[in-house]
Write a protein that holds these residues in place. Structure first.
Motif, PDB file in Angstrom:
ATOM      1  N   UNK A  32       0.600  -1.213   0.156  1.00 48.57           N
ATOM      2  CA  UNK A  32       0.006  -0.060   0.022  1.00 48.57           C
ATOM      3  C   UNK A  32       0.738   1.234   0.016  1.00 48.57           C
ATOM      4  N   UNK A  33       0.474   2.161  -0.851  1.00 52.95           N
ATOM      5  CA  UNK A  33       1.054   3.609  -0.730  1.00 52.95           C
ATOM      6  C   UNK A  33       1.062   4.235   0.371  1.00 52.95           C
ATOM      7  N   UNK A  34       1.955   4.834   1.024  1.00 56.05           N
ATOM      8  CA  UNK A  34       1.671   5.701   2.230  1.00 56.05           C
ATOM      9  C   UNK A  34       1.569   7.194   1.834  1.00 56.05           C
ATOM     10  N   UNK A  35       0.630   7.615   2.413  1.00 55.07           N
ATOM     11  CA  UNK A  35       0.316   9.079   2.008  1.00 55.07           C
ATOM     12  C   UNK A  35       0.365   9.913   3.277  1.00 55.07           C
ATOM     13  N   UNK A  36       1.124  11.006   3.685  1.00 58.30           N
ATOM     14  CA  UNK A  36       1.527  11.494   4.896  1.00 58.30           C
ATOM     15  C   UNK A  36       0.431  12.550   4.935  1.00 58.30           C
ATOM     16  N   UNK A  37      -1.077  12.152   5.245  1.00 60.90           N
ATOM     17  CA  UNK A  37      -1.951  13.173   5.440  1.00 60.90           C
ATOM     18  C   UNK A  37      -2.980  12.735   6.766  1.00 60.90           C
ATOM     19  N   UNK A  38      -3.867  13.622   7.128  1.00 63.86           N
ATOM     20  CA  UNK A  38      -4.834  12.962   8.173  1.00 63.86           C
ATOM     21  C   UNK A  38      -5.771  12.163   7.881  1.00 63.86           C
ATOM     22  N   UNK A  39      -5.572  10.974   8.531  1.00 65.35           N
ATOM     23  CA  UNK A  39      -6.545   9.694   8.126  1.00 65.35           C
ATOM     24  C   UNK A  39      -8.019  10.036   8.352  1.00 65.35           C
TER      25      UNK A  39
END
Length: 470
Positions: free
Chosen positions: A54-61
């Motif tokens: 899974x791609x990691x996206x550094x944003x608010x989940x």
């Protein structure tokens, strides 16, 4: 995680499903859901990545949970109330799905009988609003306060403020995406300001070398068409006219309806509306004094500068209405109808702009039993505005709406029983002060009151989204 950041990927599960890691929280959705954000969105691009972890996206989940629900259902979940509109907008911009969020946050179709006060927009300085212009296409707002003009976007978030050379602006209108036309009763001319850089880009002064009385003319009202700006000017000696200004050059192109004198029939127009469907400029003026109200409505053809129709009150209309002059007028651009509210009875009358005659008025009959005793009081303050095929009327501090009666929407025939009247506000709303101006834009209704700071924002209580505009 470092390997994932350098080579972001998605994991595709059977059936076109995809896994994403947003801020450490794992999400599973479908390719079609991600691509519903549009081909230019970040999520659509991620759906085309090779299949690995899974791609990691550094944003608010937590906010991503809301945006993912929006893509799945085109609506915002109830949990969206935990965040401000601006927080949601910032995240939607990152993911490239602002248009979807904008649609979800937009008010539903404005219905006057189901409208309530949503919020109040208050400029940070000089909060007493002297004029404003609501943009119908997106509900953004341009506000004149003191000598300043402030712009609020579709979310009613402040985006710009420009201080003009005027001490106090009394008329203002957006005529281009970044250009405001402003005038003042305390200074001469119509002036154009670029809201992007704060500069005055041009000015239009009414002058006549052959007439020394035409000097330092002040602007009372502004309207515009696709190619022109119209402004009513008045000089201290009583000379007045409507000036037509070319939008591309911002230079005066012609004069319309020049008048001289201070009688009610020759007063400067204080309200201008251009009706593009039939190519006419509607101008009106109303004044009140010890003997009541008087005024006129005139239609001009800007191409020929000819007046094509007029009515003066008192002195025209039905004989039974003599002396019951109008206190305000407005044009329904959707229905091509002209409306007036009578100063003594408080009755509402309408006329078909395509079939004007010496006596074109239909006085609307009250069909709501609870409103039959509501009317004028002889000298009350009336303000009216037509929007979304409805007529909103301010009587002192009360706000009411005249809506089409079911079954009459598409008949195309003007009659006295076409509209029904209802209150928009509650008693506590009406006690805030006398209504000064009403204008609609983006399915919102904007209202200002005398000696009250800010602009009230009214919208239908049932929204396509559940988050209030703040």
């Amino acid at each position: 995680m470092d390997d994932q950041d350098s080579n972001p990927t998605t994991t595709t599960v059977g059936g076109g499903r995809i896994k994403l890691n947003v801020g450490g929280k794992l999400f599973e959705t479908t390719v079609s859901t991600l691509r519903s954000g549009g081909p230019d969105s970040l999520l659509s691009a991620l759906s085309n990545r090779p299949v690995h972890d899974p791609v990691f996206i550094d944003r608010d989940p937590e906010i991503f949970t809301i945006l993912l629900s929006l893509l799945r259902t085109t609506r915002l979940p109830s949990t969206a109330k935990r965040f401000s509109n601006q927080e949601l907008i910032d995240e939607s911009l990152y993911f490239g799905i602002e248009s979807q969020l904008r649609s979800a946050l937009a008010p539903s179709r404005l219905s006057g009988i189901d409208t309530s006060l949503s919020t109040t927009v208050k400029p940070s300085s000089d909060g007493d609003v002297s004029d404003f212009h609501a943009i119908d296409s997106d509900g953004s707002l341009w506000v004149a306060h003191g000598g300043q003009v402030s712009v609020y976007d579709w979310n009613l978030s402040h985006t710009a403020t420009v201080r003009t050379h005027l001490d106090f602006i009394t008329s203002m209108k957006r005529i281009r995406p970044e250009i405001a036309a402003v005038g003042s009763l305390h200074g001469s001319g119509l002036h154009f300001y670029n809201m992007a850089n704060g500069r005055r880009v041009n000015s239009a002064e009414w002058v006549d070398p052959s007439d020394v009385r035409i000097y330092k003319a002040r602007v009372h009202a502004i309207a515009d068409s696709e190619n022109s700006v119209f402004a009513s000017y008045e000089c201290q000696h009583g000379e007045n006219c409507v000036i037509m200004i070319d939008k591309s050059t911002m230079r005066i192109s012609s004069e319309i309806g020049r008048m001289s004198g201070n009688s009610a029939k020759n007063m400067v127009p204080t309200k201008l509306t251009y009706v593009s469907d039939i190519g006419v400029l509607v101008a009106s003026s109303v004044t009140s004094g010890a003997f009541g109200y008087s005024g006129y409505i005139r239609l001009w053809d800007p191409r020929t500068q000819d007046m094509v129709w007029e009515t003066n009150e008192p002195g025209s209309g039905r004989s039974s209405r003599f002396g019951d002059s109008f206190a305000d007028t407005d044009v329904d651009l959707d229905e091509l109808s002209l409306f007036k509210v009578c100063s003594k009875s408080g009755d509402l009358a309408m006329a078909d702009l395509r079939k004007l005659s010496d006596d074109p008025w239909f006085y609307l009959k009250e069909k709501n039993p609870s409103m039959r005793n509501v009317g004028g009081s002889g000298g009350s303050n009336f303000v009216m505005h037509c929007y979304r095929k409805q007529v909103f009327v301010g009587r002192e501090g009360e706000l009411e709406v005249w809506s089409r009666v079911e079954g009459n929407e598409n008949e195309g025939i003007v009659n006295e029983e076409m509209y029904r009247r209802n209150y928009v506000d509650k008693v506590e709303d009406s006690e805030r002060g006398i209504i000064k101006k009403i204008e609609g834009g983006g399915d919102r209704l904007f209202v200002t009151r005398e000696n009250v700071e800010g602009i009230e924002v009214w919208q239908s209580s049932y929204n396509s989204g559940v988050v209030s505009v703040l």
